[in-house]
Design a protein around this motif. Structure first.
Motif, mmCIF file in Angstrom:
data_model
loop_
_atom_site.group_PDB
_atom_site.id
_atom_site.type_symbol
_atom_site.label_atom_id
_atom_site.label_comp_id
_atom_site.label_asym_id
_atom_site.label_seq_id
_atom_site.Cartn_x
_atom_site.Cartn_y
_atom_site.Cartn_z
ATOM 1 N N LEU A 277 -34.212 57.473 -132.957
ATOM 2 C CA LEU A 277 -35.535 57.633 -133.352
ATOM 3 C C LEU A 277 -35.821 59.117 -133.388
ATOM 4 O O LEU A 277 -35.111 59.979 -132.949
ATOM 5 C CB LEU A 277 -36.613 56.923 -132.238
ATOM 6 C CG LEU A 277 -36.445 55.431 -132.251
ATOM 7 C CD1 LEU A 277 -37.410 54.910 -131.156
ATOM 8 C CD2 LEU A 277 -36.804 54.724 -133.687
ATOM 9 N N VAL A 278 -37.051 59.516 -134.315
ATOM 10 C CA VAL A 278 -37.350 60.847 -134.495
ATOM 11 C C VAL A 278 -38.418 61.195 -133.644
ATOM 12 O O VAL A 278 -39.445 60.168 -133.667
ATOM 13 C CB VAL A 278 -37.416 61.146 -135.854
ATOM 14 C CG1 VAL A 278 -38.072 62.673 -136.074
ATOM 15 C CG2 VAL A 278 -36.044 61.031 -136.792
ATOM 16 N N GLN A 279 -38.671 62.280 -133.013
ATOM 17 C CA GLN A 279 -39.760 62.552 -132.209
ATOM 18 C C GLN A 279 -40.377 64.034 -132.294
ATOM 19 O O GLN A 279 -39.891 64.881 -133.268
ATOM 20 C CB GLN A 279 -39.222 62.601 -130.636
ATOM 21 C CG GLN A 279 -38.123 63.514 -130.390
ATOM 22 C CD GLN A 279 -37.792 63.555 -129.034
ATOM 23 O OE1 GLN A 279 -38.078 62.546 -128.046
ATOM 24 N NE2 GLN A 279 -36.715 64.353 -128.513
ATOM 25 N N ILE A 280 -41.309 64.500 -131.696
ATOM 26 C CA ILE A 280 -41.506 65.928 -131.668
ATOM 27 C C ILE A 280 -41.403 66.458 -130.059
ATOM 28 O O ILE A 280 -40.915 65.805 -129.016
ATOM 29 C CB ILE A 280 -43.227 66.163 -131.673
ATOM 30 C CG1 ILE A 280 -43.957 65.161 -130.614
ATOM 31 C CG2 ILE A 280 -43.721 65.744 -133.262
ATOM 32 C CD1 ILE A 280 -45.472 65.505 -130.636
ATOM 33 N N LEU A 350 -46.066 60.658 -142.485
ATOM 34 C CA LEU A 350 -45.513 60.840 -141.300
ATOM 35 C C LEU A 350 -46.493 61.197 -140.116
ATOM 36 O O LEU A 350 -47.272 62.070 -140.364
ATOM 37 C CB LEU A 350 -44.243 62.095 -141.215
ATOM 38 C CG LEU A 350 -43.236 62.358 -140.259
ATOM 39 C CD1 LEU A 350 -42.444 61.132 -139.846
ATOM 40 C CD2 LEU A 350 -42.511 63.637 -140.182
ATOM 41 N N ASP A 351 -46.463 60.632 -139.070
ATOM 42 C CA ASP A 351 -47.807 60.511 -138.015
ATOM 43 C C ASP A 351 -47.203 60.668 -136.573
ATOM 44 O O ASP A 351 -46.294 60.067 -136.139
ATOM 45 C CB ASP A 351 -48.489 59.364 -138.321
ATOM 46 C CG ASP A 351 -49.560 59.232 -137.622
ATOM 47 O OD1 ASP A 351 -50.612 59.491 -138.017
ATOM 48 O OD2 ASP A 351 -49.462 58.861 -136.366
ATOM 49 N N VAL A 361 -42.623 62.358 -127.923
ATOM 50 C CA VAL A 361 -43.507 61.339 -128.702
ATOM 51 C C VAL A 361 -42.768 60.893 -129.942
ATOM 52 O O VAL A 361 -42.504 61.648 -130.825
ATOM 53 C CB VAL A 361 -44.912 61.737 -129.041
ATOM 54 C CG1 VAL A 361 -45.782 60.595 -129.565
ATOM 55 C CG2 VAL A 361 -45.706 61.955 -127.687
ATOM 56 N N LYS A 362 -42.502 59.582 -129.988
ATOM 57 C CA LYS A 362 -41.776 59.120 -131.298
ATOM 58 C C LYS A 362 -42.732 59.121 -132.409
ATOM 59 O O LYS A 362 -43.869 58.511 -132.292
ATOM 60 C CB LYS A 362 -41.189 57.687 -130.788
ATOM 61 C CG LYS A 362 -40.179 57.658 -129.833
ATOM 62 C CD LYS A 362 -39.041 59.007 -129.979
ATOM 63 C CE LYS A 362 -38.099 58.853 -128.582
ATOM 64 N NZ LYS A 362 -38.571 59.357 -127.506
ATOM 65 N N LEU A 363 -42.180 59.256 -133.658
ATOM 66 C CA LEU A 363 -42.904 59.314 -134.838
ATOM 67 C C LEU A 363 -42.965 57.970 -135.580
ATOM 68 O O LEU A 363 -42.119 57.011 -135.425
ATOM 69 C CB LEU A 363 -42.503 60.382 -135.763
ATOM 70 C CG LEU A 363 -42.669 61.977 -134.969
ATOM 71 C CD1 LEU A 363 -41.987 63.050 -136.085
ATOM 72 C CD2 LEU A 363 -43.953 62.303 -134.366
ATOM 73 N N GLN A 364 -44.160 57.867 -136.450
ATOM 74 C CA GLN A 364 -44.343 56.685 -137.142
ATOM 75 C C GLN A 364 -44.786 57.151 -138.540
ATOM 76 O O GLN A 364 -44.877 58.239 -138.769
ATOM 77 C CB GLN A 364 -45.315 55.829 -136.501
ATOM 78 C CG GLN A 364 -46.771 56.399 -136.428
ATOM 79 C CD GLN A 364 -47.693 55.829 -135.490
ATOM 80 O OE1 GLN A 364 -47.385 54.491 -135.063
ATOM 81 N NE2 GLN A 364 -48.955 56.051 -135.663
ATOM 82 N N ILE A 365 -45.196 56.125 -139.340
ATOM 83 C CA ILE A 365 -45.537 56.235 -140.785
ATOM 84 C C ILE A 365 -47.046 55.609 -140.351
ATOM 85 O O ILE A 365 -47.224 54.703 -139.650
ATOM 86 C CB ILE A 365 -44.986 55.628 -142.133
ATOM 87 C CG1 ILE A 365 -44.923 54.225 -141.496
ATOM 88 C CG2 ILE A 365 -43.685 56.552 -142.204
ATOM 89 C CD1 ILE A 365 -44.441 53.564 -143.097
#
Length: 379
Positions: A277-280, A350-351, A361-365
């Motif tokens: 997963l991608v995060q900030i 991308l949110d 925090v993991k990203l979402q659409i």
């Protein structure tokens, strides 16, 4: 005739009307060429536009024209209303996969399409024609298309819903095989792309339990258009300014920082495994924060991994991960003028969930709204 089995009287009469040519303008193509990228709409009566002459081709043509793309619909058939600028297509009411396959080599030689929009399999289900063998027939058809026009982009759609519950179950079983078929072609180096058309419509979008209403056909048009925009070259380039898609920056490797959090787009744990997963995270300049926007609309990290929407979802809240780059629409992105990064396959942004600014925090659409948690800067 699409229907070979008994149906309700109203739907049957509608089919008869189409078969008798009650819809004016249906017939052999008149080679209505206007130049530009050749696009072949290919399939059965849903491509032809039964119940709503022209079907999805109306909305697709209008979107292409509004975007100032120059395209030429091609095929041996011709129908539709005046506001469909190019009436040519290869939609054949009642035809199954094997019948399309028997003719595709000749059509490909004649029209040499640059792009093929394939929606087929509904009649295999309706006619109960060796439904278990339909996935292999579809796979063979795609192989024949890519052999005949190897440079073409072939967009393979899942078939839309059916009102009859038994047939809908068969349609879902058939549809479940299509992502694997498409992936096998991609793995073989073919230009094949998945379009999840079934997810775009419901039975409420059907006029007779089989064919879409005008609204349903327009939903199909929107799905085709989004898929086409996500694949560079499939419809060429806009001939002028396009108010909807914003131009993407040129290629280059940078960090991408969130406007709301001041933290960077980061691959969790610096992992290179597909599905991570991608995060900030605090910006640190490391390789797991270095992203390259390619001319194909990919956001690459580590050179061979792409920013990817999980399982090609188009739903709000779908997670974002890295995955081996495969050219599919869930790995296509564009930078909009307001700083948002749009997943073109889903047309969502991308949110950062809940406007959080915390590390990890993991990203979402999510549906685009222009807030700070959806704005990004390349740094």
């Amino acid at each position: 005739m699409l229907m070979w089995r008994r149906w309700c009287a109203g739907a049957f009469l509608a089919m008869v009307a189409v078969a008798m040519g009650a819809v004016s303008g249906t017939g052999a193509a008149s080679a209505e060429s206007n130049g530009g990228v050749r696009v072949m709409p290919l399939g059965d009566s849903i491509t032809e536009g039964t119940q709503v002459p022209g079907g999805y081709r109306i909305g697709l043509w209008q979107r292409l024209a509004a975007g100032r793309y120059t395209n030429d619909f091609v095929g041996s058939q011709f129908n539709g209303p005046g506001n469909l600028g190019d009436h040519d297509h290869e939609g054949h009411p009642g035809w199954r996969i094997d019948q399309i396959d028997a003719n595709i080599a000749g059509w490909a030689r004649t029209y040499n399409p640059r792009t093929v929009l394939l929606h087929i399999g509904t009649n295999d289900v309706l006619q109960n024609y060796n439904v278990s063998g339909a996935p292999q027939r579809l796979s063979t058809l795609v192989d024949h298309i890519t052999s005949a026009v190897p440079s073409a982009d072939v967009f393979v759609a899942t078939i839309i819903p059916l009102a009859n519950s038994g047939q809908e179950n068969a349609a879902r079983t058939f549809n479940a095989t299509i992502p694997g078929i498409v992936q096998s072609k991609v793995n073989a180096g073919k230009h094949v792309h998945l379009v999840d058309m079934h997810a775009k419509l419901t039975t409420a979008d059907l006029i007779d339990g089989i064919h879409p209403t005008a609204t349903g056909y327009d939903k199909m048009a929107a799905a085709w258009f989004a898929a086409l925009q996500a694949v560079s070259g499939s419809i060429g380039q806009p001939g002028g300014s396009d108010p909807s898609p914003s131009p993407s920056p040129t290629e280059g490797t940078t960090a991408i920082r969130g406007a709301g959090s001041a933290r960077c787009l980061d691959v969790t744990g610096a992992s290179q495994a597909s599905g991570t997963l991608v995060q900030i995270w605090d910006c640190n300049g490391q390789a797991n924060q270095q992203w390259t926007l390619t001319s194909a609309g990919e956001l690459r990290v580590y050179g061979s991994k792409c920013l990817d929407v999980y399982q090609q979802s188009t739903a709000d809240g779908a997670q974002v991960q890295i995955w081996d780059c495969n050219g599919q629409s869930n790995q296509k992105w564009r930078f909009a003028s307001d700083g948002s990064i749009v997943a073109t396959g889903a047309n969502k942004c991308l949110d950062v969930p809940n406007h959080s600014t915390a590390n990890g925090v993991k990203l979402q659409i999510w549906s685009c709204g222009g807030a700070a948690n959806q704005r990004w800067t390349r740094v």
